[in-house]
Scaffold this motif. Structure first.
Motif, PDB file in Angstrom:
ATOM      1  N   GLU A 484      62.516  35.036   7.950  1.00 23.07           N
ATOM      2  CA  GLU A 484      62.468  35.274   6.512  1.00 23.07           C
ATOM      3  C   GLU A 484      61.041  35.215   5.978  1.00 23.07           C
ATOM      4  OE1 GLU A 484      65.147  32.667   4.526  1.00 23.07           O
ATOM      5  OE2 GLU A 484      66.950  33.696   5.280  1.00 23.07           O
ATOM      6  N   ASP A 485      60.208  34.461   6.656  1.00 30.88           N
ATOM      7  CA  ASP A 485      58.827  34.307   6.200  1.00 30.88           C
ATOM      8  C   ASP A 485      58.072  35.627   6.226  1.00 30.88           C
ATOM      9  OD1 ASP A 485      56.659  32.543   5.320  1.00 30.88           O
ATOM     10  OD2 ASP A 485      55.743  32.989   7.256  1.00 30.88           O
ATOM     11  N   LYS A 488      58.948  36.992   2.949  1.00 28.14           N
ATOM     12  CA  LYS A 488      58.458  36.146   1.859  1.00 28.14           C
ATOM     13  C   LYS A 488      56.940  36.239   1.694  1.00 28.14           C
ATOM     14  CE  LYS A 488      62.492  34.224   0.870  1.00 28.14           C
ATOM     15  NZ  LYS A 488      63.154  34.412  -0.443  1.00 28.14           N
ATOM     16  N   ASP A 491      56.731  39.152  -0.586  1.00 26.84           N
ATOM     17  CA  ASP A 491      57.305  38.851  -1.899  1.00 26.84           C
ATOM     18  C   ASP A 491      58.062  37.537  -1.801  1.00 26.84           C
ATOM     19  OD1 ASP A 491      58.593  38.678  -4.331  1.00 26.84           O
ATOM     20  OD2 ASP A 491      59.966  40.357  -3.955  1.00 26.84           O
ATOM     21  N   GLU A 492      57.540  36.506  -2.460  1.00 29.20           N
ATOM     22  CA  GLU A 492      58.173  35.186  -2.389  1.00 29.20           C
ATOM     23  C   GLU A 492      59.596  35.196  -2.900  1.00 29.20           C
ATOM     24  OE1 GLU A 492      55.810  32.339  -4.407  1.00 29.20           O
ATOM     25  OE2 GLU A 492      54.149  32.401  -2.953  1.00 29.20           O
ATOM     26  N   SER A 493      59.905  36.146  -3.809  1.00 32.20           N
ATOM     27  CA  SER A 493      61.248  36.202  -4.403  1.00 32.20           C
ATOM     28  C   SER A 493      62.137  37.240  -3.729  1.00 32.20           C
ATOM     29  CB  SER A 493      61.138  36.531  -5.897  1.00 32.20           C
ATOM     30  OG  SER A 493      60.341  35.563  -6.568  1.00 32.20           O
ATOM     31  N   SER A 522      63.390  43.934  -3.433  1.00 31.43           N
ATOM     32  CA  SER A 522      62.257  43.333  -4.129  1.00 31.43           C
ATOM     33  C   SER A 522      61.997  44.015  -5.458  1.00 31.43           C
ATOM     34  CB  SER A 522      60.999  43.444  -3.248  1.00 31.43           C
ATOM     35  OG  SER A 522      59.862  43.004  -3.943  1.00 31.43           O
TER      36      SER A 522
END
Length: 653
Positions: A484-485, A488, A491-493, A522
């Motif tokens: 997932e990183d 992220k 885009d952190e969201s 996103s």
């Protein structure tokens, strides 16, 4: 204190009959009323006013010893520097004896505060149980001078000793003296503009070499520079004993033969039987591809054999096989014995980390022999036996792109021996360390500020080495976080829709790239501006480093490893829209050396129906850039950062 007798007593017995002058330290002291001159700008926080080192090799009875003195005076003119220098640590271990330690503070008004014995403290490292001593200075204020010297009596280092004289601040009155009995001849080599060491012929009963420098300018650290290797230093070694005509006392031929005798001795039947069993347990199948055998063997050893430290950790082969615990020597013996069992031709390499010390191919000194590698002529690849984070074909990168001592077994009939030869350790080619991204972008037809993105990213070589070989021991929750990183970071969201990891088998390292596939949604890449949309396509490759250089570059630039980036971005243009500024994608900067393109960033595009296909490739095929070509390197690196800034304008047709 340990004594140096053994073979060296035989080597040096002749000089015991020679007359010697008293050791230098008998008459050494500092000035009772020092007169240091300080000329500095208001912004200067530190100046070295005195930097003196004296080393004398001497015989006392049957012992061959070294007396080592260091005398320094440093002007401090900031709170940070005062904090940095309020403790000065002294050399102190089982092989040395601290004979003299004196320190004082000279205040700006001339007042002198000499430290008494209560300010020379002893402490112990709780983790290593190592005892050390230090000066604890008090009464330092801005503009003060701290001055100290100490004398150590110790077991000598004479096969290659490095002394560094350059730091980040200016030094004045720098000197080095080395004394030895009249029959023991040392050799010296100065590096990075340190003045040459010269022979002082005035002394009749001992040999004396010296170096004097009125000033050595400070050397500031710079990004991506081999700072320690670039500072001014000297390396010296014992070379001859004139009394018995012994030459090349410190030589790589002796090192090669000694290592060969240690690692390549006869293996008895009982140990050989255990080696065969070890190979069965490792799943090594003789006769298969050499690459596969070496990968399998290394992975098994580095997973199942513990590298220990301390005097009680065995270097005996049978002990290692029985207990699966080894010292560095024991691990080397295990690898070499297994290679010989499998009849895999190999060479031992000794080298040094080029960030710390560049291996000099012309001056033989054991100082350069710090790190072990294996080289396999059949596959033209390297292995780092004692580095558990490294894998076959990808040795620690700072141990490559430098010289090393190759030790190779040679046979003449039944007689076997070893030869040592200095050869270059080639870096792993850029084509073998690849970060590849394929990104597919679709816009939500109901809201063009929402994008659906599929990220297919593969890593190979050094980029995969710190993950792929260890995937079998990484907990599942950490694997999920790792996957997932990748989204992220863009885009952190990001709303993750699906994710998968492929080729996560440690056995596939060096064979297939580690692959991450993530689908996410996103709202971070598109903004509405009237009837147009601003699409930050450059952000899709992740934030890139931008290099700034306000001052002139002083040091050559060095990267860790050569590498390649491949990026393809496929953008499905929404129906009824077009890209108004596609030409902004086109960036092309490169640097060539000896007629070959070695650094490059190139981005371009093409339209395929309603799909905009963007290519942004980049490579660095050399690690070392001289300072005169630094701007060329910076331009290529900053090209990727420039791509980050590309924002496409989508406007109605």
């Amino acid at each position: 204190m340990k004594k140096m007798i053994s073979c060296w007593a035989l080597l040096f017995i002749a000089p015991l009959l020679l007359a010697q002058e008293n050791p230098f330290y008998k008459n050494y002291s500092w000035e009772e009323n020092p007169d240091f001159s300080v000329k500095a700008s208001d912004s200067t926080s530190i100046i070295g006013l005195k930097d003196k080192i004296i080393s004398e090799f001497i015989f006392e009875g049957e012992d061959f010893l070294e007396y080592f003195l260091e005398h320094k005076a440093v002007w401090l003119n900031s709170d940070e520097r005062i904090e940095e220098y309020n403790k000065i640590y002294l050399p102190y271990d089982n092989n040395s004896e601290l004979l003299v330690n004196k320190a004082r503070v000279i205040k700006p008004n001339g007042e002198i505060l000499e430290l008494d014995d209560s300010k020379i403290l002893t402490a112990e490292n709780e983790e290593t149980q190592r005892v050390y001593k230090f000066f604890a200075f008090e009464g330092i204020e801005k503009g003060s001078i701290i001055e100290y010297y100490y004398l150590v009596k110790r077991v000598p280092e004479y096969s290659g000793k490095r002394l560094t004289f350059q730091t980040s601040y200016d030094k004045k009155d720098v000197s080095f003296d080395l004394y030895s009995p009249s029959n023991l001849v040392f050799q010296f080599k100065s590096f990075n503009d340190l003045p040459e060491i010269t022979r002082n012929t005035l002394s009749e009963k001992k040999l004396h070499w010296t170096m004097r420098a009125a000033e050595i300018p400070g050397l500031e650290e710079e990004s991506q520079a081999a700072y320690k290797a670039s500072s001014a230093f000297v390396i010296y070694k014992l070379d001859q004993n004139l009394s018995n005509n012994t030459k090349d006392i410190t030589s790589y031929s002796k090192v090669s033969q000694n290592l060969y005798n240690f690692y390549y001795g006869e293996i008895d039947k009982r140990a050989q039987k255990k080696l065969n069993k070890f190979l069965d347990e490792a799943g090594v199948k003789p006769g298969t591809d050499t690459d596969e055998i070496l990968r399998t063997l290394e992975s098994y050893i580095k997973t199942n054999v513990y590298l220990g430290k301390g005097e009680n950790v065995g270097s005996d082969l049978e002990s290692v096989l029985n207990q699966k615990v080894a010292s560095s020597k024991g691990l080397m013996k295990l690898f070499i014995s297994l290679f010989n069992t499998l009849d895999i031709k190999h060479e031992i390499i000794l080298t040094s980390d080029r960030q710390d010390l560049k291996f000099d191919p012309e001056f033989e000194a054991n100082t350069f022999l710090n790190e072990y590698l294996f080289y396999f002529p059949k596959t033209d690849k390297y292995m780092a036996p004692t580095e558990f984070d490294s894998r076959y074909g990808f040795p620690p990168a700072y141990l490559t792109d430098t010289y090393g001592l190759h030790i190779k077994e040679v046979a003449l009939g039944d007689f076997k021996s070893a030869t040592g030869k200095i050869e270059y350790i080639n870096p792993v080619p850029a084509e073998e360390t690849v970060d590849k991204m394929i990104i597919d972008v679709n816009f939500d037809p109901e809201d063009l500020t929402v994008t659906t993105i599929k990220l297919d990213r593969t890593l190979s070589g050094y980029y995969a080495m710190y993950m792929q070989p260890f995937m079998n021991i990484i907990p599942e929750e950490n694997k999920t976080e790792l996957l997932e990183d990748f989204a992220k970071r863009l885009d952190e969201s990001a709303a993750i829709k699906s994710k998968e990891m492929n080729n996560a088998d440690p056995a596939l390292f060096g064979i297939k790239p580690l692959q991450f596939v993530i689908d996410f949604e996103s709202e971070a890449f598109v903004e509405k501006a009237g009837n147009r949309y601003l699409f930050k396509v450059g952000d899709l490759i992740g934030r890139q480093i931008q290099m700034y250089q306000e001052n002139e570059r002083k040091l050559p630039l060095e990267d860790e490893f050569t590498r390649t980036y491949y990026r393809t971005i496929n953008v499905k243009i929404p129906e009824g829209y077009r890209v108004a500024n596609a030409e902004d994608i086109n960036i092309n900067h490169s640097f060539s050396k000896d007629g070959k393109e070695v650094l490059m960033f190139k981005s371009f595009y093409e339209m395929d129906g309603d799909t905009l296909k963007i290519t942004a490739d980049e490579f660095y095929k050399i690690n070392k850039i001289s300072k005169e070509f630094f701007e060329d390197y910076r331009t290529v690196v900053n090209s990727a950062a420039d791509f980050n800034k590309v924002t496409l304008v989508l406007e109605p047709k």
